[in-house]
Write a protein that holds these residues in place. Structure first.
Motif, PDB file in Angstrom:
ATOM      1  N   GLU B 175      54.190 -79.175  15.197  1.00  0.00           N
ATOM      2  CA  GLU B 175      53.603 -77.453  14.978  1.00  0.00           C
ATOM      3  C   GLU B 175      52.484 -77.439  16.286  1.00  0.00           C
ATOM      4  O   GLU B 175      52.574 -76.723  16.396  1.00  0.00           O
ATOM      5  N   VAL B 177      51.719 -79.258  18.555  1.00  0.00           N
ATOM      6  CA  VAL B 177      51.476 -79.467  19.873  1.00  0.00           C
ATOM      7  C   VAL B 177      52.194 -78.185  20.015  1.00  0.00           C
ATOM      8  O   VAL B 177      52.232 -77.216  20.986  1.00  0.00           O
ATOM      9  N   GLN B 178      53.225 -77.384  19.741  1.00  0.00           N
ATOM     10  CA  GLN B 178      53.948 -76.436  19.671  1.00  0.00           C
ATOM     11  C   GLN B 178      52.152 -75.078  19.999  1.00  0.00           C
ATOM     12  O   GLN B 178      52.191 -74.170  20.479  1.00  0.00           O
ATOM     13  N   SER B 179      52.029 -75.542  19.225  1.00  0.00           N
ATOM     14  CA  SER B 179      50.903 -74.090  19.036  1.00  0.00           C
ATOM     15  C   SER B 179      50.171 -74.054  19.750  1.00  0.00           C
ATOM     16  O   SER B 179      49.099 -73.011  19.793  1.00  0.00           O
ATOM     17  N   LEU B 180      49.639 -75.190  20.533  1.00  0.00           N
ATOM     18  CA  LEU B 180      49.275 -75.297  21.561  1.00  0.00           C
ATOM     19  C   LEU B 180      49.804 -74.872  23.017  1.00  0.00           C
ATOM     20  O   LEU B 180      49.085 -75.444  24.253  1.00  0.00           O
ATOM     21  N   GLY B 181      50.846 -74.124  22.980  1.00  0.00           N
ATOM     22  CA  GLY B 181      51.695 -73.405  23.598  1.00  0.00           C
ATOM     23  C   GLY B 181      52.359 -74.834  25.274  1.00  0.00           C
ATOM     24  O   GLY B 181      53.089 -74.762  25.679  1.00  0.00           O
ATOM     25  N   ILE B 182      52.951 -75.690  24.144  1.00  0.00           N
ATOM     26  CA  ILE B 182      54.214 -76.901  25.266  1.00  0.00           C
ATOM     27  C   ILE B 182      55.155 -76.595  24.034  1.00  0.00           C
ATOM     28  O   ILE B 182      54.961 -76.378  23.311  1.00  0.00           O
TER      29      ILE B 182
END
Ligand SMILES: Nc1ncnc2c1ncn2[C@@H]1O[C@H](COP(=O)(O)OP(=O)(O)O)[C@@H](O)[C@H]1O
Ligand SMILES: [Mg+2]
Lengths: 235, 286
Positions: B175, B177-182
């Motif tokens: 989660e 990693v996604q929240s950092l734009g990936i």
């Protein structure tokens, strides 16, 4: 309408549970908007809904005038929203440097400038640059999480209870840095520590049982003890 | 002594083949929390497609390239159409990947027939070197070298590239990693394709080593690979190569001294690891 972010009658479910039932608020650019409310009121879920981690089922989440409902979290992040979760979300086995690198989309001048600025604000991160994030103290993890969320072209930072579990003197330090960050970016701050919230916040919304029930300028809450008692259970 | 060394080399070679199969499995599990029982099917397809091309062209290299290609292709298809619809649901994953595994195995028999196919190494990898009293079979040495090279490659990718960094971060907290734009779905797809390619490579390399290939070979080796993933710690590549070596060597000695207990002993090790170190024998944390 000149607010950076707006939520209109947002409803969010987690599995079959109706967690957010009616959340509406506006976040003006350049200000710190504080979300207050008891434990379990729905503050974290509100931030997760904005990030797309718990997408809204009804209502509208708009950022810079564009509706974001249904976008995946990475798209939302790439529009300029940084997230500092309640547990900080540090990659414990990765070094401080690697934690920053995961976040850095590119090494443009702007990003490098931001990096320099944020490392000056949090010199501890430079000291522990090659150390695993998992070995940092609670306060340092908070700093790393904030730095990581800020380093890209972030225009809005969502920070969830940064004072949680920290010693009072560390809370002071973290709050001071958030005050500094105010110059650079718009912030939504979830904070139980009312004293801290009232020092940094410009405007507040109170969330209760998944609904925004009250709002006003921070000063109002500072001055009105009965309001605090009614909605927050504190004096 | 010669017997000891020979059994060890044999075990190492088997270990490397299992490692290639387990490497994809462990990354797929660690990063995507996906239980992929179709992995053995990808392995068998790599074997059949590679051998077919090898026998057709008489070029072993062509066979290897063909196997890797089919692995990447099948990996793409499997991730997009079989795995993506069942993210987050382990029961559905087990059912659909087991089902797909059976489909893959049966398709092999439809296309290439139900009989075993015999395979020998190319001339330049046939025979052995004699060092003192010890015979080193060339093809086994070749497998060990390829296995170590692949380990080195994966290790380098994970440690020194941006995508490797993202994979390591994703194993810890998807989660975030996604929240950092990936776009983590794209990373999942790449990892799955890479894992499938390694499985297919393993399947191709095993063919001349085992001497024959058959439609059910996938399941046999997939079980060993699952044991290795558990012993080595899910998501842990170094743990996988160590565990695969262990499983390979134990298998080699057991097959010589008490063949009927070979698989049972590996199962036993896995059970003991699960009981006392469920995070894996070689896990760093915990
Ligand atoms: N994954 C979940 N499954 C079920 N209920 C949840 C889940 N996460 C949060 N909740 C419930 O949603 C409500 C709001 O939680 P949360 O947003 O974390 O509150 P806050 O941050 O204000 O303390 C709580 O009642 C909590 O129990
Ligand atoms: Mg919370």
């Amino acid at each position: 309408m000149n607010s950076l972010l707006s939520l209109k009658n947002v409803e969010t479910y987690i599995d079959q549970y109706h967690i957010l039932q009616d959340v509406s608020f506006e976040v003006p650019a350049g200000e710190v908007t504080v979300l207050l409310g008891r434990n379990g009121a729905g503050k974290t879920t509100t931030l997760r809904t904005i990030m797309g981690l718990n997408p809204p089922k009804k209502g509208e989440v708009a950022f810079k005038g564009a509706i974001m409902n249904g976008l995946p979290p990475h798209d939302i992040a790439n529009r300029g929203i940084g997230y500092v979760p309640e547990d900080q979300g540090i990659f414990g086995a990765l070094t401080v440097e690697e934690n920053m690198k995961v976040a850095m989309k590119k090494e443009s001048d702007d990003v490098m400038e931001r990096m320099e600025w944020i490392l000056n604000l949090f010199p501890d991160l430079k000291t522990f640059w090659k150390k695993p994030g998992g070995l940092l103290s609670g306060g340092q993890k908070q700093m790393l999480s904030i730095a990581r969320a800020y380093v890209n072209e972030t225009e809005l930072l969502l920070i969830d209870e940064p004072s949680k579990g920290l010693a009072p003197i560390v809370v002071e330090k973290v709050m001071h840095s958030i005050q500094e960050m105010k110059q650079k970016t718009t912030i939504i701050l979830v904070e139980q520590n009312f004293l801290m919230a009232s020092q940094i916040g410009d405007y507040f919304y109170i969330i209760d049982d998944g609904r925004t029930v009250f709002n006003g300028r921070m000063q109002l809450l500072r001055e009105d003890e009965s309001l605090r008692r009614k909605y927050l259970g504190i004096a | 002594m010669e017997l000891f060394i020979n059994l060890t080399i044999n075990g190492l070679a088997t270990g490397m083949l299992i490692f290639l199969l387990a490497a994809g499995l462990t990354l797929i599990f660690g990063l995507m929390s996906v239980l992929n029982f179709a992995h053995g099917g990808l392995f068998a397809w790599g074997s059949y497609a590679g051998v077919w091309l090898y026998l057709l062209t008489n070029s072993f290299i062509a066979g290897i390239i063909g196997a890797i290609f089919i692995g990447i292709l099948l990996g793409f298809i499997t991730e997009k159409w079989i795995i993506q619809p069942v993210y987050g649901n382990h029961v559905q994953q087990i059912l659909i990947t087991l089902g797909f595994m059976i489909v893959l195995s049966e398709l092999l028999k439809v296309i290439w027939g139900p009989n075993q196919i015999a395979v020998t190494p190319p001339a330049y990898l046939t025979g052995s070197w004699e060092i003192g009293n010890i015979l080193i079979i060339k093809y086994r040495a070749f497998i060990i070298v390829v296995g170590l090279l692949m380990y080195g490659l994966i290790y380098y990718m994970l440690k020194h590239t941006k995508i490797g960094l993202i994979v390591r971060a994703g194993v810890i907290n998807k989660e975030m990693v996604q929240s950092l734009g990936i776009n983590i779905k794209r990373i999942f797809l790449y990892v799955f394709m890479a894992g499938a390619a390694m499985a297919a490579l393993s399947g191709m390399l095993i063919a001349p080593y085992a001497g024959v290939i058959h439609g059910n070979m996938g399941m046999e080796y997939a079980i060993l690979a699952f044991i290795v993933v558990v012993i080595g710690g899910m998501g842990n590549i170094t743990g996988s190569i160590l565990a695969a070596t262990l499983v390979g060597i134990i298998g080699s000695f057991m097959a010589y001294y008490v063949p009927e207990l070979s698989l049972a002993v590996n199962m036993l090790i896995m059970a003991v690891v699960l009981l006392f170190r469920p995070q894996g024998l070689f896990a760093l944390k915990g």
